[in-house]
Design a protein around this motif. Structure first.
Motif, PDB file in Angstrom:
ATOM      1  N   LYS A 265       0.807  -1.226   0.000  1.00 56.68           N
ATOM      2  CA  LYS A 265       0.000   0.000   0.000  1.00 56.68           C
ATOM      3  C   LYS A 265       0.843   1.280   0.000  1.00 56.68           C
ATOM      4  O   LYS A 265       0.363   2.339  -0.433  1.00 56.68           O
ATOM      5  CB  LYS A 265      -0.946   0.001   1.194  1.00 56.68           C
ATOM      6  CG  LYS A 265      -0.292  -0.007   2.574  1.00 56.68           C
ATOM      7  CD  LYS A 265      -1.346  -0.045   3.668  1.00 56.68           C
ATOM      8  CE  LYS A 265      -0.743   0.036   5.071  1.00 56.68           C
ATOM      9  NZ  LYS A 265       0.184  -1.096   5.338  1.00 56.68           N
ATOM     10  N   ASP A 266       2.061   1.211   0.477  1.00 57.56           N
ATOM     11  CA  ASP A 266       2.913   2.405   0.537  1.00 57.56           C
ATOM     12  C   ASP A 266       3.803   2.560  -0.695  1.00 57.56           C
ATOM     13  O   ASP A 266       4.688   3.422  -0.707  1.00 57.56           O
ATOM     14  CB  ASP A 266       3.798   2.360   1.785  1.00 57.56           C
ATOM     15  CG  ASP A 266       2.996   2.521   3.065  1.00 57.56           C
ATOM     16  OD1 ASP A 266       1.933   3.175   3.019  1.00 57.56           O
ATOM     17  OD2 ASP A 266       3.416   1.977   4.105  1.00 57.56           O
ATOM     18  N   PHE A 267       3.563   1.747  -1.726  1.00 58.24           N
ATOM     19  CA  PHE A 267       4.413   1.777  -2.916  1.00 58.24           C
ATOM     20  C   PHE A 267       3.596   2.121  -4.166  1.00 58.24           C
ATOM     21  O   PHE A 267       2.403   1.837  -4.245  1.00 58.24           O
ATOM     22  CB  PHE A 267       5.081   0.421  -3.129  1.00 58.24           C
ATOM     23  CG  PHE A 267       6.092   0.060  -2.074  1.00 58.24           C
ATOM     24  CD1 PHE A 267       7.426   0.387  -2.237  1.00 58.24           C
ATOM     25  CD2 PHE A 267       5.706  -0.595  -0.914  1.00 58.24           C
ATOM     26  CE1 PHE A 267       8.366   0.055  -1.269  1.00 58.24           C
ATOM     27  CE2 PHE A 267       6.629  -0.933   0.065  1.00 58.24           C
ATOM     28  CZ  PHE A 267       7.963  -0.603  -0.117  1.00 58.24           C
ATOM     29  N   ARG A 268       4.292   2.706  -5.109  1.00 52.73           N
ATOM     30  CA  ARG A 268       3.759   2.912  -6.454  1.00 52.73           C
ATOM     31  C   ARG A 268       4.785   2.364  -7.444  1.00 52.73           C
ATOM     32  O   ARG A 268       5.976   2.679  -7.342  1.00 52.73           O
ATOM     33  CB  ARG A 268       3.491   4.392  -6.731  1.00 52.73           C
ATOM     34  CG  ARG A 268       2.431   5.016  -5.835  1.00 52.73           C
ATOM     35  CD  ARG A 268       1.040   4.491  -6.187  1.00 52.73           C
ATOM     36  NE  ARG A 268       0.000   5.109  -5.383  1.00 52.73           N
ATOM     37  CZ  ARG A 268      -0.516   4.575  -4.286  1.00 52.73           C
ATOM     38  NH1 ARG A 268      -0.035   3.421  -3.817  1.00 52.73           N
ATOM     39  NH2 ARG A 268      -1.475   5.178  -3.627  1.00 52.73           N
ATOM     40  N   ASP A 294      -4.200  -6.762  -9.233  1.00 56.57           N
ATOM     41  CA  ASP A 294      -5.008  -6.704  -8.012  1.00 56.57           C
ATOM     42  C   ASP A 294      -4.152  -6.632  -6.743  1.00 56.57           C
ATOM     43  O   ASP A 294      -4.682  -6.747  -5.631  1.00 56.57           O
ATOM     44  CB  ASP A 294      -5.930  -7.929  -7.940  1.00 56.57           C
ATOM     45  CG  ASP A 294      -6.903  -7.985  -9.099  1.00 56.57           C
ATOM     46  OD1 ASP A 294      -7.404  -6.910  -9.488  1.00 56.57           O
ATOM     47  OD2 ASP A 294      -7.144  -9.085  -9.622  1.00 56.57           O
ATOM     48  N   LYS A 295      -2.849  -6.442  -6.910  1.00 55.89           N
ATOM     49  CA  LYS A 295      -1.959  -6.479  -5.746  1.00 55.89           C
ATOM     50  C   LYS A 295      -1.259  -5.149  -5.469  1.00 55.89           C
ATOM     51  O   LYS A 295      -0.830  -4.900  -4.341  1.00 55.89           O
ATOM     52  CB  LYS A 295      -0.890  -7.566  -5.932  1.00 55.89           C
ATOM     53  CG  LYS A 295      -1.450  -8.969  -6.012  1.00 55.89           C
ATOM     54  CD  LYS A 295      -0.326  -9.982  -6.195  1.00 55.89           C
ATOM     55  CE  LYS A 295      -0.866 -11.413  -6.250  1.00 55.89           C
ATOM     56  NZ  LYS A 295       0.227 -12.402  -6.429  1.00 55.89           N
ATOM     57  N   ALA A 296      -1.093  -4.321  -6.501  1.00 54.65           N
ATOM     58  CA  ALA A 296      -0.333  -3.089  -6.335  1.00 54.65           C
ATOM     59  C   ALA A 296      -0.795  -2.051  -7.347  1.00 54.65           C
ATOM     60  O   ALA A 296      -1.487  -2.369  -8.326  1.00 54.65           O
ATOM     61  CB  ALA A 296       1.166  -3.369  -6.508  1.00 54.65           C
ATOM     62  N   ASN A 297      -0.397  -0.809  -7.123  1.00 48.77           N
ATOM     63  CA  ASN A 297      -0.704   0.289  -8.044  1.00 48.77           C
ATOM     64  C   ASN A 297       0.424   0.396  -9.069  1.00 48.77           C
ATOM     65  O   ASN A 297       1.563   0.726  -8.710  1.00 48.77           O
ATOM     66  CB  ASN A 297      -0.835   1.596  -7.271  1.00 48.77           C
ATOM     67  CG  ASN A 297      -2.046   1.580  -6.349  1.00 48.77           C
ATOM     68  OD1 ASN A 297      -3.173   1.764  -6.789  1.00 48.77           O
ATOM     69  ND2 ASN A 297      -1.799   1.355  -5.068  1.00 48.77           N
ATOM     70  N   VAL A 298       0.101   0.094 -10.321  1.00 47.73           N
ATOM     71  CA  VAL A 298       1.095   0.040 -11.393  1.00 47.73           C
ATOM     72  C   VAL A 298       0.727   1.037 -12.485  1.00 47.73           C
ATOM     73  O   VAL A 298      -0.425   1.080 -12.940  1.00 47.73           O
ATOM     74  CB  VAL A 298       1.184  -1.374 -11.997  1.00 47.73           C
ATOM     75  CG1 VAL A 298       2.278  -1.430 -13.060  1.00 47.73           C
ATOM     76  CG2 VAL A 298       1.446  -2.411 -10.913  1.00 47.73           C
TER      77      VAL A 298
END
Length: 350
Positions: A265-268, A294-298
């Motif tokens: 959640k703290d990563f982009r 569905d796991k990270a903001n890419v």
């Protein structure tokens, strides 16, 4: 924090906005500097570019670019105090230090003069200029007055143009490269108008997404120097954590660190893509992005410009503006680098 003229005036005390807006003119300044060098023949088998930070990244970009357009001789970027042990009298040394006082580059230069006569210096002055004059080495004098990282285009195009002018890059490659340089200039000029307009600004939109997060950049071999540049600008301008890695290597280890959504959640994640990457690498980037859906903001970025050089600098320029606007959002002046300055003071006191 909202980005407007007031926030720019308040936090951008070093007026980096003006330097970024004028980035395209560095292409012409760099060309003029590179063409000013006296014609001289160099007998060499490989090239070592010695530099650090903003003076080294131009070498990384040059190496990647020339490799892709068919240059056959090895180019190695040296960020150390000492030279690789394979350097010999048939090595061409490029000493690149914007200030002319970078201690790692000066030490590597002093080692190089004992090994080879093939040395060219790129600088605004300082000790490197003095040493080059006393040793009879050629100097490409660059325009002073900027932070080294802000002078990337001038540094890059001065080296590339000098290589063309001295036939270090063969004449049969020069026509296409010169067309690419011209296209890059016009692309950057057009992009300047887009990035400095504060309404509906893509760099501001991305900076908003990165604000308060840690940025991780992934790409292939060709665009790896561009990812490194993005990370460096986020470090120095925005004063935030940023990391990069290269595909396919990260597909064999680091990819597993994204398995658990709650950890991300703290990563982009930013993917820098280009059509010249190996087709399997292009597929890996696509599949990796799908796996993380569905796991990270890419977020993925690429350029559709005709020339690789233009595409490289379009993405560099976009990243520079992102880091600038992110600094303002954080209430940070993008120009000063106080911790680096303090480190240099402490090192000089030894």
């Amino acid at each position: 924090m909202e980005i407007n003229r007031d926030s720019i005036s308040k936090f951008d005390e070093g007026n980096m906005f003006a330097i970024l807006a004028d980035f395209h003119n560095q292409v012409e300044i760099g060309i003029d500097a590179g063409q000013s060098i006296e014609k001289r023949s160099y007998d060499f088998d490989n090239i070592v570019i010695c530099g650090i930070g903003g003076s080294a990244i131009s070498g990384d970009i040059l190496r990647s670019y020339l490799e892709q357009v068919g240059y056959k001789k090895q180019i190695f970027v040296n960020r150390e105090y000492t030279l690789p042990n394979w350097v010999n009298e048939k090595t061409l040394i490029v000493a690149s230090s914007y200030s002319g006082n970078t201690e790692e580059t000066l030490q590597a230069y002093n080692e190089a003069i004992k090994i080879t006569k093939n040395i060219i210096c790129f600088t605004t002055g300082g000790e490197l200029e003095s040493l080059a004059i006393s040793n009879g080495h050629q100097i490409v004098k660059m325009q002073s007055g900027m932070m080294p990282r802000c002078a990337l285009a001038m540094s890059f195009f001065s080296i590339l143009t000098a290589f063309l002018h001295l036939d270090i890059v063969s004449k049969n490659m020069s026509e296409d490269i010169e067309l690419a340089i011209k296209d890059t200039y016009y692309n950057l000029k057009k992009s300047s108008n887009r990035h400095k307009e504060l309404s509906n600004n893509e760099a501001i939109k991305l900076a908003l997404l990165l604000n308060g997060k840690k940025t991780v950049l992934y790409t292939g071999k060709v665009m790896a120097p561009i990812a490194m540049r993005w990370a460096g600008q986020l470090h120095e301008n925005s004063k935030v954590h940023a990391f990069f890695n290269v595909i396919p290597e990260m597909n064999h280890n680091e990819i597993n660190s994204w398995d658990y959504k709650e950890n991300n959640k703290d990563f982009r994640i930013i993917l820098l893509k280009d059509i010249t990457e190996n087709p399997r690498v292009q597929k890996r980037i696509k599949v990796f992005s799908e796996l993380l859906q569905d796991k990270a903001n890419v977020y993925g970025f690429s350029s559709d410009a005709e020339y690789l050089l233009t595409r490289m600098f379009e993405l560099i320029y976009f990243g520079d503006w992102v880091s600038y606007y992110l600094a303002l959002m954080r209430g940070v002046d993008p120009t000063p680098i106080p911790t680096i300055t303090k480190l240099k003071e402490l090192m000089s006191g030894e």
